[in-house]
Design an enzyme around this catalytic site. Structure first.
Site: not given
Ligand SMILES: Cc1cc2nc3c(=O)[nH]c(=O)nc-3n(C[C@H](O)[C@H](O)[C@H](O)COP(=O)(O)OP(=O)(O)OC[C@H]3O[C@@H](n4cnc5c(N)ncnc54)[C@H](O)[C@@H]3O)c2cc1C
Ligand SMILES: Cc1cc2nc3c(=O)[nH]c(=O)nc-3n(C[C@H](O)[C@H](O)[C@H](O)COP(=O)(O)OP(=O)(O)OC[C@H]3O[C@@H](n4cnc5c(N)ncnc54)[C@H](O)[C@@H]3O)c2cc1C
Lengths: 419, 470
Positions: B37, B51, B53, B55, B316, B342, B347
């Protein structure tokens, strides 16, 4: 299992202590002051500057010195106090739930309660300042605590938003600690702080005060890099084209205090949306019988002397309540803010059984010059007082005589006339 | 030569909700798991600003990965929240439409949802909807009701996955940004945080950065555009403005502005949708916040905006194919991706993770572990326990009687637990996400000096080195 107590006082700042002292002197034996901090004294403990007590002691004391005078009397009178004790809730029947490291969970059942929880600072979110959320943004009071109590200087290049007294004091404090205070921006066309603080904390150090200005953007991902300051128009809206970027690593917010009334709500106390403090009558009693309020939890004061004085009256009123000396309610008159006045404390007075002298405290909406404060009932004028200047940052206090209320018809209006 | 400590069966890139859930699912199997990370803590990316949620799954187009994993993920949430001690509540959602002309949109959503396998969808007249949700605005004409929609604490969900993964042996390395991935023999060499690692398989869960991470090892066949969403969060006093999640009818910019209570009883309003170039630009804007206000008023009346306590924004990871990318690379065997996650990523997280972990298991021929422990216990919360439990806990551990955060009633014991537990907090924000100290109405004005003092003492660093975030 609840522990019974006659009078519980929530908060051991200047208000709580003065209330306790007055109640004891009026004959209440069984009192407990509940304070979440490790010491009595409230916010005064972090106010190491002088200027406290001019009215009460006719001397200039520092905050801790002022507090110490009251702490000595609390100790001298043998009033019980529990520090490190957080009150979690107060019920309508005056059951007070507390937790502390030393005694765990403890419930008190009180016959009367005095609310003296003080206030908190308005945070950034409530100000709706857009931008990033980096390290380096503090409310002025939090910075004051870090500098004065913990010996930690949060930054070197400082912008202060809001000209409340704490912000002004911190402008001087940070300068004395070697930081550079770039400017103080104030949204309103007038300062939110006392005149003496502007002179002693800004003017003396050449720190510019920009009235009708605000912060419209914040830059920096991890650490604050700078803020954009802009002029605002009469409605508080930023004027395009006036933006100025100011590099800084620290932004202090001194944008108002909010009475801390979450506990009051749990007790069923009704709040005035203007002050965010309880509605009280002339005995500083809330809508819940036997629950009183004083100090910053009731309305934000600028001078601790007025806090102590007000709290003393709450203590006496609680003592009367406990001795059953309240008597039947008499003739209740509303006291309402009129032209130019934001609020009054109290908001009712019992003309039948009030004290000889009734303090009515209020703040004005704007700066008024060569005007008069007028207090009038429905059917007659009670008092008119000429004023050269009257400003929102200074709390006003008028004293009505009981005799002047005889036979008057409510409501009583407090207003500014002749502007 | 790569150190033995740096050799793993699987490397997960990114400790957001997806990476942490994948890591946890992987620890069900034999095989060592590394999580890299770039930030100093879990949940520093999109997973901390959304949000929240869970969904129902009526919004995604039938046949897409979004539809499939959302509906499945939703059905897994009760068990996950139980196992990981994560606040989750199925409060139900309403999609409000403002005129008769929009009614077909609701019908379409309902049909879509049913095709996706969402149960219990009904269209309510204005009167019926008002009975369920008296806070709806005067303009609301009708609403689609989805009973399976819920709200969750996104921090606790991510932390729950992460802590449970760590407990089952996953190795987390923070401040380790993966900057290069190279095919090497039957696996991959990874450069991260100035060190070299080897892993037989890699799972790319890098959020808005996933296309860049892919770019270091393969051709970039998808592009991510950060799409920013801004929010306002209101005091708990405003928390009962609505008791369901209220959406406006979706438009081409996503689900529009929603109004929802949070699991902790605040009111949340947002998000906007704006494509931006910088994958780290989570600044809020005056225009965005103004839009949140006007849009929300269409569906819910009397939102007390005087009680806003903070605003924030999340990004997103919008992929150009408008769907999740969840796969093993067709050419580079052992390179897995959960990208373009995204909304509804939160969910879908449990379902995505389970699916990806099984693919990895097949590829590396791993087997099930008998000793996998699915249970994670959260930090005991003084604020929400009964008086009897409080009394018992403080008697045993007096530090739980010392309240540090007044607004959220967080004790010193909770803060110490947050710092000392596996993957413990190292920053003010880390403490905040784990305990809620500083999340209340005064926004840390009162408790930050105290929390700084505790962190300084516990970590043995001077005040000046205690950071807001990592
Ligand atoms: C405005 C908004 C509203 C949303 N509402 C909802 C909702 O209501 N319900 C729902 O189900 N989803 C919702 N989502 C979507 C949801 O938040 C995301 O799909 C989810 O959090 C994505 O998780 P992730 O682990 O993919 O990304 P992240 O949480 O961004 O994690 C990615 C991680 O990778 C790390 N990283 C990046 N590059 C590197 C690298 N090269 N080396 C090491 N680490 C790295 C980053 O630092 C980060 O910690 C929403 C998103 C947004 C923006
Ligand atoms: C930073 C600052 C600078 C000031 N400078 C000046 C000055 O220069 N000159 C001047 O005259 N006045 C000054 N004042 C004003 C004056 O000090 C205050 O008006 C006064 O301290 C208010 O007293 P109080 O007792 O109402 O509140 P506080 O002093 O805030 O005391 C309230 C107490 O209640 C306790 N409490 C609250 N909730 C609970 C709970 N749930 N359980 C247990 N305990 C609780 C708090 O810990 C606190 O100790 C200043 C005020 C501030 C904030």
């Amino acid at each position: 299992m609840a522990e019974n107590v006659k009078l519980a006082i929530i908060g051991g700042g200047p208000a709580g202590m003065a209330a306790a002292i007055a109640a004891r002197e009026a004959g209440v034996g069984d009192i407990v002051i509940l304070e979440r901090d490790s010491e009595l004294g409230g916010i005064l403990n972090q106010c190491i500057h002088n200027g406290f007590g001019l009215h009460t002691f006719k001397e200039e004391l520092t905050g801790p010195e002022y507090a110490a005078r009251y702490i000595d009397r609390v100790l001298g009178l043998g009033i019980r106090y529990e520090t490190g004790t957080m009150v979690l809730s107060v019920s309508e029947n005056k059951e007070i739930t507390t937790v502390s490291r030393a005694r765990g969970l403890l419930v008190y059942k009180a016959d009367a309660v005095i609310l003296a929880m003080g206030c908190r600072e308005r945070p950034r979110g409530a100000l709706n300042i857009p931008g990033t959320r980096p390290q380096g943004i503090y409310t002025a009071g939090a910075a004051q605590k870090l500098v004065n109590c913990d010996g930690f200087i949060p930054g070197r290049e400082v912008v202060i938003l809001g000209s409340g007294d704490i912000g002004l004091i911190m402008a001087r404090r940070m300068t004395l600690e070697g930081a550079r205070v770039r400017l103080v921006a104030e949204l309103m066309p007038y300062s939110g702080g006392l005149k003496r603080n502007i002179v002693q904390c800004l003017d003396d150090y050449g720190i510019p005060l920009k009235l009708s200005h605000t912060v419209v953007d914040i830059k920096g991902k991890k650490r604050l890099e700078g803020v954009t300051v802009a002029e605002v128009d009469g409605t508080g809206t930023p004027v395009p084209g006036t933006e100025e970027y100011v590099e800084c690593d620290t932004l202090l917010l001194s944008c108002g205090l909010i009475p801390e009334n979450e506990l009051s709500l749990t007790a069923g106390v009704e709040l005035n949306p203007v002050t965010n403090g309880p509605f009280v009558n002339d005995r500083l009693e809330t809508n819940v019988p036997g629950v009183f309020a004083c100090g910053n939890v009731l309305h934000v004061h600028d001078l601790v002397d007025f806090v102590s004085e007000e709290a003393g009256r709450a203590g006496v009123a609680a003592a009367k309540y406990l001795s059953g000396d309240g008597g039947e309610a008499g003739r209740i008159l509303d006291i309402v803010p009129g032209a130019g006045v934001r609020y009054t404390v109290p908001s009712t007075v019992d003309a039948g059984r009030c004290d000889e002298a009734i303090h009515v405290r209020f703040r004005v909406r704007d700066v008024y010059r060569s005007c008069s404060v007028r207090v009038a009932a429905k059917d007659r004028e009670i008092m008119v007082k000429k004023r050269r200047i009257i400003v929102p940052s200074e709390m006003e206090d008028v004293i009505l005589k009981r005799s002047a209320l005889e036979g008057v018809e409510g409501p009583i209006t407090v207003e500014i006339v002749g502007v | 030569m790569i150190k033995n400590d740096n050799r793993f069966d699987v490397a997960v890139i990114g400790a957001g909700v997806i990476g942490c859930a994948v890591a946890r699912e992987l620890t069900r199997f034999t095989g060592s798991v590394l999580v890299l990370e770039r930030e100093g803590d879990v949940c520093e990316g999109t997973s901390k600003a959304n949000s929240a949620i869970i969904h129902g799954g009526f919004d995604a187009k039938p046949g897409t990965l979004k539809a499939k994993f959302n509906v499945l993920g939703n059905s897994m949430m009760d068990r996950i929240s139980e196992e990981l001690d994560v606040p989750f509540s199925r409060i139900g959602a309403l999609v409000a439409c403002l005129s008769e002309d929009d009614l077909p949109k609701l019908e379409e959503l309902k049909a879509r949802g049913e095709e996706n396998g969402v149960e219990g969808l009904v269209i309510l007249s204005r009167e019926e909807a008002l009975r369920l949700e008296p806070g709806l605005s005067d303009g609301v004409y009708a609403a689609l009701f989805c009973p399976s929609s819920g709200i969750v604490c996104p921090f606790e969900l991510t932390l729950g996955f992460a802590e449970n993964a760590a407990r089952n042996g996953a190795d987390f390395r923070f401040s380790h940004e993966a900057t290069a991935i190279r095919r090497e023999g039957d696996g991959f060499e990874i450069t991260a945080g100035g060190e070299e690692f080897f892993a037989r398989a890699v799972v790319n869960c890098a959020g808005v950065f996933a296309d860049r991470v892919r770019g270091t090892v393969a051709e970039r066949d998808y592009r991510i555009t950060p799409r920013r969403g801004e929010y306002m969060l209101l005091d708990k006093r405003a928390g009962n403005t609505v008791s369901h999640t209220v959406f406006g009818v979706p438009s081409k910019f996503g689900k529009g502005v929603l109004v929802t209570p949070t699991v902790h009883g605040n009111l949340m309003v947002g998000p906007t949708a704006e494509d931006i170039p910088d994958p780290e630009d989570t600044a809020t804007t005056a225009a965005g916040l103004a839009k949140v206000r006007t849009m929300s008023a269409l569906t819910v009346r009397g939102i007390p905006y005087k009680q806003v306590i903070t605003s924030f924004a999340g990004l997103r990871a919008h992929g150009d194919a408008h769907d999740f990318v969840i796969r093993e690379d067709a050419e580079i065997k052992g390179f897995f991706e959960a990208a373009c996650i995204e909304s509804p990523g939160l969910s879908s997280a449990p379902a995505i993770a389970s699916h990806v972990a099984k693919m990895v298991k097949e590829r590396l021929a791993l087997s099930e572990r008998a000793d996998f422990d699915p249970i994670r216990r959260g930090i005991p919360k003084v604020a929400s326990m009964s008086d009897a439990d409080r009394a018992r806990l403080i008697k045993e551990r007096p530090e739980y009687g010392q309240i540090i955060c007044r607004c959220e009633t967080v004790s010193e014991g909770e803060i110490l637990d947050a710092i000392r537990r596996p993957l413990g907090a190292r920053t003010l924000d880390g403490v905040k996400r784990r305990t809620r100290a500083g999340m209340g109405r005064c926004q840390a004005g009162f408790c930050s000096p105290k929390v700084i003092a505790i962190l300084s003492r516990e970590l043995g660093v001077p005040y000046g080195e205690v950071k807001k975030n990592g």
